[in-house]
Design a protein around this motif. Structure first.
Motif, PDB file in Angstrom:
ATOM      1  N   GLU A 128       0.807  -1.222   0.000  1.00 28.86           N
ATOM      2  CA  GLU A 128       0.000   0.000   0.000  1.00 28.86           C
ATOM      3  C   GLU A 128       0.841   1.272   0.000  1.00 28.86           C
ATOM      4  N   SER A 129       2.155   1.135  -0.137  1.00 29.67           N
ATOM      5  CA  SER A 129       3.011   2.313  -0.113  1.00 29.67           C
ATOM      6  C   SER A 129       4.286   2.059  -0.898  1.00 29.67           C
ATOM      7  N   LEU A 130       5.042   3.121  -1.086  1.00 33.83           N
ATOM      8  CA  LEU A 130       6.314   3.049  -1.804  1.00 33.83           C
ATOM      9  C   LEU A 130       7.333   3.852  -1.027  1.00 33.83           C
ATOM     10  N   LEU A 131       8.537   3.301  -0.880  1.00 33.89           N
ATOM     11  CA  LEU A 131       9.633   3.990  -0.199  1.00 33.89           C
ATOM     12  C   LEU A 131      10.666   4.376  -1.256  1.00 33.89           C
ATOM     13  N   ALA A 132      10.708   5.659  -1.608  1.00 36.42           N
ATOM     14  CA  ALA A 132      11.690   6.153  -2.570  1.00 36.42           C
ATOM     15  C   ALA A 132      12.968   6.513  -1.823  1.00 36.42           C
ATOM     16  N   PHE A 133      14.126   6.223  -2.430  1.00 39.16           N
ATOM     17  CA  PHE A 133      15.394   6.488  -1.747  1.00 39.16           C
ATOM     18  C   PHE A 133      16.461   6.893  -2.752  1.00 39.16           C
ATOM     19  N   ASN A 134      17.469   7.600  -2.250  1.00 46.41           N
ATOM     20  CA  ASN A 134      18.633   7.892  -3.089  1.00 46.41           C
ATOM     21  C   ASN A 134      19.808   8.377  -2.260  1.00 46.41           C
ATOM     22  N   VAL A 135      20.992   8.158  -2.815  1.00 41.37           N
ATOM     23  CA  VAL A 135      22.235   8.774  -2.370  1.00 41.37           C
ATOM     24  C   VAL A 135      22.946   9.186  -3.652  1.00 41.37           C
ATOM     25  N   GLY A 136      23.158  10.495  -3.831  1.00 39.15           N
ATOM     26  CA  GLY A 136      23.741  10.972  -5.080  1.00 39.15           C
ATOM     27  C   GLY A 136      22.718  11.663  -5.950  1.00 39.15           C
ATOM     28  N   ASP A 137      22.993  11.717  -7.263  1.00 34.94           N
ATOM     29  CA  ASP A 137      22.132  12.494  -8.154  1.00 34.94           C
ATOM     30  C   ASP A 137      21.330  11.662  -9.147  1.00 34.94           C
ATOM     31  N   SER A 138      21.326  10.335  -9.013  1.00 30.57           N
ATOM     32  CA  SER A 138      20.335   9.554  -9.763  1.00 30.57           C
ATOM     33  C   SER A 138      18.968   9.851  -9.145  1.00 30.57           C
ATOM     34  N   ARG A 139      17.906   9.682  -9.930  1.00 33.39           N
ATOM     35  CA  ARG A 139      16.620  10.255  -9.509  1.00 33.39           C
ATOM     36  C   ARG A 139      15.457   9.273  -9.515  1.00 33.39           C
ATOM     37  N   VAL A 140      14.466   9.611  -8.705  1.00 32.19           N
ATOM     38  CA  VAL A 140      13.175   8.934  -8.682  1.00 32.19           C
ATOM     39  C   VAL A 140      12.102   9.992  -8.914  1.00 32.19           C
ATOM     40  N   PHE A 141      11.212   9.745  -9.879  1.00 33.52           N
ATOM     41  CA  PHE A 141      10.109  10.651 -10.182  1.00 33.52           C
ATOM     42  C   PHE A 141       8.783   9.919 -10.013  1.00 33.52           C
ATOM     43  N   ALA A 142       7.803  10.584  -9.425  1.00 32.47           N
ATOM     44  CA  ALA A 142       6.419  10.156  -9.545  1.00 32.47           C
ATOM     45  C   ALA A 142       5.902  10.697 -10.873  1.00 32.47           C
ATOM     46  N   ALA A 143       5.131   9.875 -11.579  1.00 39.81           N
ATOM     47  CA  ALA A 143       4.651  10.289 -12.904  1.00 39.81           C
ATOM     48  C   ALA A 143       3.135  10.143 -12.998  1.00 39.81           C
ATOM     49  N   PRO A 144       2.396  10.889 -12.166  1.00 41.12           N
ATOM     50  CA  PRO A 144       0.937  10.850 -12.256  1.00 41.12           C
ATOM     51  C   PRO A 144       0.455  11.630 -13.475  1.00 41.12           C
ATOM     52  N   ARG A 145      -0.835  11.537 -13.746  1.00 43.08           N
ATOM     53  CA  ARG A 145      -1.391  12.265 -14.888  1.00 43.08           C
ATOM     54  C   ARG A 145      -1.255  13.773 -14.727  1.00 43.08           C
ATOM     55  N   GLY A 146      -1.157  14.214 -13.476  1.00 46.88           N
ATOM     56  CA  GLY A 146      -1.046  15.647 -13.238  1.00 46.88           C
ATOM     57  C   GLY A 146       0.311  16.237 -13.555  1.00 46.88           C
TER      58      GLY A 146
END
Length: 252
Positions: A128-146
């Motif tokens: 029911e959830s997502l844990l986004a993480f990073n160290v550095g400049d690689s990226r995670v994006f949410a991509a909803p319709r909005g």
């Protein structure tokens, strides 16, 4: 029944001699490999599923060794990562493992690898959830319709005036002569069917502006979107290794 579909690819780009990026999707890893067609994997939504990219530091020997070590470690411990503190501990463990491997290789006469390091960015998909993480400049994006929204936090200085990007990072896994602790960025988000995320190295985001990335994700589904994003990076000169994964939550 809900499931997770992940469409991913990894490519050296047009200017690099080799691919120092690595990728993990659940138990599956891709290290120092060339793919021009997205691979799509489907998993039931339930056991924690880690999806991440690691970008070996350019200019430091052994970047591909460091990135491969990290994704293989995440593949091994991924099913245990059900909490934010567990993700932070896992990234701390990865950081220590990179330093330990660099020390071991240095002791064998491979001292050129003592500065090897890598960035990492990804997500752990839970029921029911997502844990986004990073160290550095690689990226995670949410991509909803909005519209596209970055959920990772860049560990990099502000670009110089007139420049959109910078190649410098302020923290990574390994990458220094002596052990340095990291402070991982971990963000929790609720999850529901239809949600999409993009996880990528800067080989995509440096040459391709966010609005172009957003447009391609709006226009295409999953595997085709991954392919078109790769094409856009190549059309922009392909200056770096390109690794990306499009993650979608769906019902049967």
């Amino acid at each position: 029944m809900s499931y997770v579909a992940v469409s991913a690819l990894s490519h050296p780009g047009l200017l690099r001699d080799k691919n120092e990026d690595s990728l993990v999707v659940g138990p599956w890893t891709l290290c120092a490999t060339v793919t021009e067609n997205p691979q799509t994997l489907v998993f039931p939504l339930g056991t924690p599923l880690v999806v991440a990219v690691a970008d070996g530091l350019g200019g430091h020997p052994g970047g591909e060794v460091a990135s491969a070590l990290v994704v293989r470690r995440l593949a091994s411990i991924g099913p245990t990562l059900s909490r934010e503190d567990a993700v932070r501990d896992a990234l701390d463990s990865c950081n220590r493992a990179v330093y330990a491997a660099a020390d071991a290789k240095g002791g064998d006469g491979g001292s050129e690898l003592t500065m090897m390091g890598t960035t990492v960015a990804g997500a752990v998909v839970l029921p029911e959830s997502l844990l986004a993480f990073n160290v550095g400049d690689s990226r995670v994006f949410a991509a909803p319709r909005g519209g596209l929204r970055q959920v990772s936090v860049d560990d990099s200085p502000r670009p110089a005036p007139g420049r959109r990007t910078t190649s410098l990072v302020t923290q990574c896994l390994g990458g220094t002569p002596h052990y340095r602790a990291v402070v991982p960025h971990v963000t929790a988000a609720s999850l529901s069917p239809g949600d999409r995320y993009l996880i990528c190295t800067d080989g995509l985001t440096d040459p391709v502006p966010d609005d172009a990335v957003d447009g391609l994700l709006r226009e295409y589904d999953d595997g085709r979107a991954a392919f078109e994003l790769w094409k856009a990076a190549i059309a922009a000169g392909g200056p770096d290794n390109i690794t990306l994964a499009v993650v979608r939550i769906a019902d049967d």
